[in-house]
Design an enzyme around this catalytic site. Structure first.
Site, PDB file in Angstrom:
ATOM      1  N   GLY A  23      20.356  -4.513  20.476  1.00 22.07           N
ATOM      2  CA  GLY A  23      20.079  -5.327  19.292  1.00 22.07           C
ATOM      3  C   GLY A  23      21.269  -6.020  18.662  1.00 22.07           C
ATOM      4  O   GLY A  23      21.119  -7.077  18.060  1.00 22.07           O
TER       5      GLY A  23
ATOM      6  N   GLU B 295      25.970  -2.712  14.253  1.00 22.53           N
ATOM      7  CA  GLU B 295      24.532  -2.509  14.466  1.00 22.53           C
ATOM      8  C   GLU B 295      23.742  -3.700  13.937  1.00 22.53           C
ATOM      9  O   GLU B 295      24.173  -4.362  12.988  1.00 22.53           O
ATOM     10  CB  GLU B 295      24.061  -1.249  13.722  1.00 22.53           C
ATOM     11  CG  GLU B 295      24.017   0.003  14.574  1.00 22.53           C
ATOM     12  CD  GLU B 295      22.860   0.032  15.567  1.00 22.53           C
ATOM     13  OE1 GLU B 295      22.319  -1.030  15.926  1.00 22.53           O
ATOM     14  OE2 GLU B 295      22.486   1.140  15.983  1.00 22.53           O
TER      15      GLU B 295
ATOM     16  N   ASP C 258      17.897   1.919  10.281  1.00 22.21           N
ATOM     17  CA  ASP C 258      16.502   2.190   9.947  1.00 22.21           C
ATOM     18  C   ASP C 258      16.392   3.666   9.524  1.00 22.21           C
ATOM     19  O   ASP C 258      16.754   4.006   8.408  1.00 22.21           O
ATOM     20  CB  ASP C 258      15.671   1.864  11.197  1.00 22.21           C
ATOM     21  CG  ASP C 258      14.203   1.689  10.932  1.00 22.21           C
ATOM     22  OD1 ASP C 258      13.717   2.204   9.932  1.00 22.21           O
ATOM     23  OD2 ASP C 258      13.523   1.033  11.752  1.00 22.21           O
TER      24      ASP C 258
ATOM     25  N   LYS D 208      17.463  -1.055   6.148  1.00 25.75           N
ATOM     26  CA  LYS D 208      16.076  -0.814   5.728  1.00 25.75           C
ATOM     27  C   LYS D 208      16.015   0.583   5.102  1.00 25.75           C
ATOM     28  O   LYS D 208      15.556   1.543   5.734  1.00 25.75           O
ATOM     29  CB  LYS D 208      15.182  -0.907   6.968  1.00 25.75           C
ATOM     30  CG  LYS D 208      13.732  -1.231   6.669  1.00 25.75           C
ATOM     31  CD  LYS D 208      12.882  -1.104   7.916  1.00 25.75           C
ATOM     32  CE  LYS D 208      12.520  -2.420   8.530  1.00 25.75           C
ATOM     33  NZ  LYS D 208      11.555  -2.286   9.650  1.00 25.75           N
TER      34      LYS D 208
ATOM     35  N   PHE E 135       8.111  -5.564   9.875  1.00 27.95           N
ATOM     36  CA  PHE E 135       8.495  -5.655  11.280  1.00 27.95           C
ATOM     37  C   PHE E 135       9.348  -6.902  11.497  1.00 27.95           C
ATOM     38  O   PHE E 135       8.819  -7.996  11.601  1.00 27.95           O
ATOM     39  CB  PHE E 135       7.258  -5.685  12.175  1.00 27.95           C
ATOM     40  CG  PHE E 135       7.539  -5.145  13.540  1.00 27.95           C
ATOM     41  CD1 PHE E 135       8.607  -5.615  14.298  1.00 27.95           C
ATOM     42  CD2 PHE E 135       6.752  -4.142  14.075  1.00 27.95           C
ATOM     43  CE1 PHE E 135       8.883  -5.120  15.550  1.00 27.95           C
ATOM     44  CE2 PHE E 135       7.019  -3.626  15.333  1.00 27.95           C
ATOM     45  CZ  PHE E 135       8.089  -4.116  16.068  1.00 27.95           C
ATOM     46  N   VAL E 136      10.658  -6.706  11.520  1.00 23.94           N
ATOM     47  CA  VAL E 136      11.557  -7.857  11.620  1.00 23.94           C
ATOM     48  C   VAL E 136      12.039  -8.094  13.052  1.00 23.94           C
ATOM     49  O   VAL E 136      12.296  -7.152  13.800  1.00 23.94           O
ATOM     50  CB  VAL E 136      12.780  -7.704  10.679  1.00 23.94           C
ATOM     51  CG1 VAL E 136      12.360  -7.870   9.235  1.00 23.94           C
ATOM     52  CG2 VAL E 136      13.481  -6.361  10.865  1.00 23.94           C
TER      53      VAL E 136
ATOM     54  N   ASP F  79      14.250  -7.171  18.490  1.00 26.84           N
ATOM     55  CA  ASP F  79      13.121  -7.460  19.375  1.00 26.84           C
ATOM     56  C   ASP F  79      11.813  -6.837  18.919  1.00 26.84           C
ATOM     57  O   ASP F  79      11.780  -5.934  18.082  1.00 26.84           O
ATOM     58  CB  ASP F  79      13.420  -6.911  20.765  1.00 26.84           C
ATOM     59  CG  ASP F  79      13.278  -5.381  20.838  1.00 26.84           C
ATOM     60  OD1 ASP F  79      13.906  -4.696  19.999  1.00 26.84           O
ATOM     61  OD2 ASP F  79      12.535  -4.879  21.693  1.00 26.84           O
TER      62      ASP F  79
ATOM     63  N   ARG G  68      14.329 -11.763  20.651  1.00 27.36           N
ATOM     64  CA  ARG G  68      15.741 -11.536  20.309  1.00 27.36           C
ATOM     65  C   ARG G  68      16.479 -12.869  20.127  1.00 27.36           C
ATOM     66  O   ARG G  68      17.462 -12.939  19.403  1.00 27.36           O
ATOM     67  CB  ARG G  68      16.446 -10.742  21.410  1.00 27.36           C
ATOM     68  CG  ARG G  68      15.955  -9.302  21.572  1.00 27.36           C
ATOM     69  CD  ARG G  68      16.911  -8.552  22.497  1.00 27.36           C
ATOM     70  NE  ARG G  68      16.350  -7.321  23.036  1.00 27.36           N
ATOM     71  CZ  ARG G  68      16.427  -6.125  22.451  1.00 27.36           C
ATOM     72  NH1 ARG G  68      16.998  -6.004  21.274  1.00 27.36           N
ATOM     73  NH2 ARG G  68      15.912  -5.062  23.034  1.00 27.36           N
TER      74      ARG G  68
HETATM   75  C1  PRP Z   1      17.304  -0.299  17.082  1.00 26.56           C
HETATM   76  C2  PRP Z   1      18.596  -0.786  16.450  1.00 26.56           C
HETATM   77  C3  PRP Z   1      19.349   0.471  16.164  1.00 26.56           C
HETATM   78  C4  PRP Z   1      18.253   1.493  15.933  1.00 26.56           C
HETATM   79  C5  PRP Z   1      18.112   1.721  14.469  1.00 26.56           C
HETATM   80  O1  PRP Z   1      17.519  -0.104  18.444  1.00 26.56           O
HETATM   81  O2  PRP Z   1      19.307  -1.633  17.309  1.00 26.56           O
HETATM   82  O3  PRP Z   1      20.161   0.862  17.248  1.00 26.56           O
HETATM   83  O4  PRP Z   1      17.034   0.936  16.435  1.00 26.56           O
HETATM   84  O5  PRP Z   1      17.085   2.626  14.212  1.00 26.56           O
HETATM   85  P1  PRP Z   1      17.331   4.071  13.618  1.00 26.56           P
HETATM   86  O6  PRP Z   1      18.195   3.897  12.393  1.00 26.56           O
HETATM   87  O7  PRP Z   1      15.924   4.506  13.281  1.00 26.56           O
HETATM   88  O8  PRP Z   1      17.964   4.912  14.664  1.00 26.56           O
HETATM   89  P2  PRP Z   1      16.325   0.030  19.496  1.00 26.56           P
HETATM   90  O9  PRP Z   1      16.100   1.476  19.800  1.00 26.56           O
HETATM   91  O10 PRP Z   1      15.137  -0.757  19.021  1.00 26.56           O
HETATM   92  O11 PRP Z   1      16.934  -0.612  20.802  1.00 26.56           O
HETATM   93  P3  PRP Z   1      17.571  -2.074  21.023  1.00 26.56           P
HETATM   94  O12 PRP Z   1      18.856  -2.133  20.227  1.00 26.56           O
HETATM   95  O13 PRP Z   1      17.808  -2.119  22.491  1.00 26.56           O
HETATM   96  O14 PRP Z   1      16.562  -3.102  20.541  1.00 26.56           O
END
Ligand code: PRP
Length: 187
Positions: free
Chosen positions: A50, A105, A109, A137, A158-159, A165, A171
């Site tokens: 991400g 990051e 979340d 968030k 849902f962003v 993504d 993305r």
């Molecule tokens: C997303 C984002 C962070 C994580 C945050 O990654 O890039 O790494 O989730 O969420 P959290 O605070 O609940 O841990 P994702 O697992 O969607 O993978 P990606 O980066 O490959 O899209």
């Protein structure tokens, strides 16, 4: 506007952060990091996938002597938000002992990913850890993790876009948008 972009945009309910707002804020964040890390040669450490868009803009907004590194992680199993277990899919390719890390990051979340990574990088000998996230968030947080620098606080929607993504798509949208619920309904 080309066909691909307009095709994706049909799935966007509303724009949350415009391209212009992203540009302005990322420039400010770059300046702030520049002030903080002058003379320290920090390591920008992007968390894939991400962060890849934000990372490229942020490092160019911060004209420090620095280098870049990436790590790719995913959460284990189905109950990702509660389990907090994180799997490393692509590990660091260098020794980070004594380095000042700037973790980059796209979104903070639940905090599971960063809680794990912070601990992991400390055990690898990082001298300091600064957490930078484009989006925060806070409504979804389950771990006691806060960002040192955050671009925008977003509601629990849902962003997608600018690296974020849904099912690996969207993305490459150049702004942050909210996905129409019917796009992910039933998943
Ligand atoms: C997303 C984002 C962070 C994580 C945050 O990654 O890039 O790494 O989730 O969420 P959290 O605070 O609940 O841990 P994702 O697992 O969607 O993978 P990606 O980066 O490959 O899209």
């Amino acid at each position: 506007m080309d066909t691909m972009r307009s095709e994706m945009e049909k799935d966007i309910l509303k724009i949350l952060v415009t391209e212009e707002q992203l540009k302005t804020r990322v420039a400010e964040m770059g300046e702030e990091l520049y002030e903080k890390f002058q003379g320290k040669k920090p390591l920008f450490l992007g968390v894939l996938k991400g962060s890849f868009v934000f990372m490229t803009d942020l490092v160019r907004a911060c004209q420090l002597k620095s280098d870049v590194e990436f790590i790719a992680v995913s959460s284990y199993g189905n109950a990702t938000a509660s389990s907090g277990r994180v799997k490393i899919n692509h590990d660091l390719q260098q020794d980070i002992t004594g380095r000042h890390l700037i973790i980059v990051e796209d979104i903070l979340d639940s905090g599971n990913t960063l809680a794990f990574l912070k601990q992991y990088f400390l055990t690898k000998g990082a001298a300091s850890i600064t957490i930078v996230t484009l989006l925060d968030k806070p409504a979804r947080r389950t771990k006691a993790i806060t960002a040192d620098l955050s671009g925008f606080t977003v509601p629990d929607e849902f962003v997608v876009g600018y690296g974020l993504d849904y099912a690996q798509m969207y993305r490459n949208i150049p702004y942050i948008g909210v996905l129409k619920p019917e796009v992910y309904a039933g998943t």
